[in-house]
Design a protein around this motif. Structure first.
Motif, short mmCIF file in Angstrom:
data_model
loop_
_atom_site.label_atom_id
_atom_site.label_comp_id
_atom_site.label_asym_id
_atom_site.label_seq_id
_atom_site.Cartn_x
_atom_site.Cartn_y
_atom_site.Cartn_z
N UNK A 1 72.20 24.34 56.59
CA UNK A 1 72.24 25.53 55.74
C UNK A 1 70.82 25.84 55.25
N UNK A 2 70.41 27.08 55.36
CA UNK A 2 69.06 27.46 54.95
C UNK A 2 68.84 27.29 53.46
N UNK A 3 69.91 27.38 52.67
CA UNK A 3 69.80 27.29 51.21
C UNK A 3 70.23 25.92 50.68
N UNK A 4 70.25 24.93 51.52
CA UNK A 4 70.74 23.60 51.10
C UNK A 4 69.76 22.93 50.14
N UNK A 5 70.33 22.09 49.27
CA UNK A 5 69.58 21.09 48.54
C UNK A 5 69.65 19.79 49.34
N UNK A 6 68.67 18.94 49.16
CA UNK A 6 68.70 17.62 49.77
C UNK A 6 68.42 16.59 48.68
N UNK A 7 69.32 15.66 48.52
CA UNK A 7 69.22 14.68 47.44
C UNK A 7 67.90 13.91 47.54
N UNK B 1 73.35 13.41 51.93
CA UNK B 1 72.07 13.90 51.42
C UNK B 1 72.02 15.42 51.40
N UNK B 2 72.66 16.06 52.38
CA UNK B 2 72.55 17.50 52.57
C UNK B 2 73.66 18.23 51.81
N UNK B 3 73.27 19.05 50.86
CA UNK B 3 74.23 19.78 50.03
C UNK B 3 74.06 21.27 50.29
N UNK B 4 74.90 21.81 51.15
CA UNK B 4 74.81 23.22 51.51
C UNK B 4 75.28 24.14 50.41
N UNK B 5 75.03 25.44 50.61
CA UNK B 5 75.42 26.43 49.60
C UNK B 5 76.93 26.56 49.51
N UNK B 6 77.64 26.23 50.59
CA UNK B 6 79.10 26.29 50.60
C UNK B 6 79.68 27.64 50.95
N UNK B 7 78.82 28.66 51.14
CA UNK B 7 79.33 30.02 51.36
C UNK B 7 78.91 30.61 52.69
N UNK B 8 77.81 30.16 53.27
CA UNK B 8 77.29 30.80 54.48
C UNK B 8 78.14 30.41 55.70
N UNK B 9 77.86 31.05 56.80
CA UNK B 9 78.62 30.80 58.03
C UNK B 9 78.47 29.34 58.48
N UNK B 10 77.26 28.77 58.33
CA UNK B 10 77.05 27.38 58.74
C UNK B 10 77.86 26.43 57.88
N UNK B 11 77.85 26.63 56.57
CA UNK B 11 78.63 25.76 55.68
C UNK B 11 80.12 25.88 55.97
N UNK B 12 80.59 27.09 56.18
CA UNK B 12 82.02 27.28 56.43
C UNK B 12 82.47 26.63 57.73
N UNK B 13 81.53 26.42 58.65
CA UNK B 13 81.87 25.79 59.93
C UNK B 13 81.58 24.29 59.92
N UNK B 14 81.28 23.74 58.74
CA UNK B 14 81.06 22.30 58.63
C UNK B 14 79.66 21.85 58.97
N UNK B 15 78.73 22.79 59.02
CA UNK B 15 77.35 22.44 59.37
C UNK B 15 76.42 22.67 58.17
N UNK B 16 76.84 22.15 57.02
CA UNK B 16 76.06 22.37 55.81
C UNK B 16 74.70 21.70 55.89
N UNK B 17 74.54 20.73 56.81
CA UNK B 17 73.26 20.02 56.89
C UNK B 17 72.14 20.90 57.46
#
Length: 324
Positions: free
Chosen positions: A92-98, A74-90
């Motif tokens: 991510x402040x800029x995430x989309x959620x399906x 469900x959680x689609x992170x931006x893919x670029x921030x520190x959280x996304x790069x560490x596998x915590x895209x869920x």
């Protein structure tokens, strides 16, 4: 609605099954918090618990997905921030959620377009019913794992789950499969009776819960008052896990946490637990199918969102089959 067209790196999935969640009901009633903080607006196509078959590929999407049975994150992170790069895209402040956040269309439709990177393949041993339960199961499994681990190699032996809804029951099933004793407390006679039918000791109301402290408590309720009660029932050195979201703020006396040396953990998202949930279902360790009371068509979704419980089993979950 127009047919979805897959963007670069995306796929189109023919939805076979989607679950109706409490979050979907909050969108229908207008109580969803994201509607009030700017992270969501109408119109929105809801639905984030789903499974289906990949039928179309966008530019650059891995061709090996075509024709496969899948579910998705469900959680689609931006893919670029520190959280996304560490596998915590869920988180991510800029995430989309399906079907929930920032306009990403959901699965209560015949077809859905999602990034190929969000897909999780379903083995043949996970049927369509279980496939559409993977998303809530990932949440519940994370809660169960957090509650079971008390640190220093200790595992909880006796646990209480507050709220025998879909998430609470799934968490209880995972806890029981791990070998711990688990009891539940609820406020609805119907939900309590159903939990008992699954073989759980379940109490109706807080006054019925025995005084013996618990090693861990999972709060899967939506009542703001349960957080304090959960902490009060904790054995010193235990863990309380919060996965239910109340509509108003909960209050906890942090002095109680400190003096009882209690660890409090919050769980957001199934993302880190999806693969493990699929594995649990595939192995047959947990069979969550009895939780699905009925399967309806898209034409009946509005009635379900409005509170109508379709005829069928006593379980808390309703599934939608868009092919009907």
């Amino acid at each position: 609605m127009p047919e979805p067209v897959p963007a670069p790196g995306e796929v189109v999935v023919d939805v076979r099954r989607a679950g109706v969640c409490g979050t979907d009901v909050e969108f229908y009633t207008g109580h969803m918090a994201y509607l009030h903080d700017g992270n969501a607006r109408y119109p929105v196509r809801i639905g984030h618990e789903w499974m289906g078959v990949v039928t179309e590929l966008g530019p650059g999407a891995d061709a090996s997905w075509l024709g496969r049975r899948v579910t998705g994150d469900t959680m689609l992170g931006c893919g670029h921030c520190r959280l996304c790069r560490s596998g915590r895209q869920h988180v991510c402040a800029d995430r989309e959620e399906v079907g929930i956040r920032r306009g990403r269309a959901g699965a209560l439709a015949e077809r859905i377009s999602v990034p190929a990177t969000s897909l999780h393949a379903l083995p043949d041993t996970v049927d369509d019913v279980l496939g559409a339960l993977v998303e809530p199961a990932g949440n519940a499994l994370r809660a169960a794992q957090a509650a079971l681990s008390l640190g220093s190699g200790r595992q909880a032996e006796r646990m209480l789950v507050v709220g025998p809804g879909t998430i609470g029951l799934l968490a209880a099933l995972f806890v029981r499969a791990a070998g711990a004793e688990v009891e539940l407390v609820g406020v609805s006679q119907t939900s309590v009776d159903f939990a008992r039918s699954l073989g759980f000791t379940t109490w109706l109301g807080w006054d019925a819960v025995p005084e013996t402290p618990f090693d861990a408590v999972i709060d899967a309720a939506t009542d703001a008052s349960t957080a304090t009660r959960a902490v009060d029932l904790m054995q010193p050195g235990g863990r309380v896990v919060f996965i239910g979201i109340a509509s108003t703020p909960s209050t906890i006396d942090t002095r109680t946490l400190l003096l009882k040396d209690v660890t409090a953990t919050g769980i957001l998202s199934a993302s880190p637990g999806l693969d493990a949930a699929i594995a649990e279902f595939a192995s047959g360790t947990v069979d969550a199918r009895p939780l699905v009371a009925a399967t309806v068509s898209l034409d009946h979704v509005e009635a379900v969102l409005a509170g109508e419980h379709p005829s069928g089993g006593p379980g808390p979950k309703v599934h939608v089959d868009p092919r009907r």
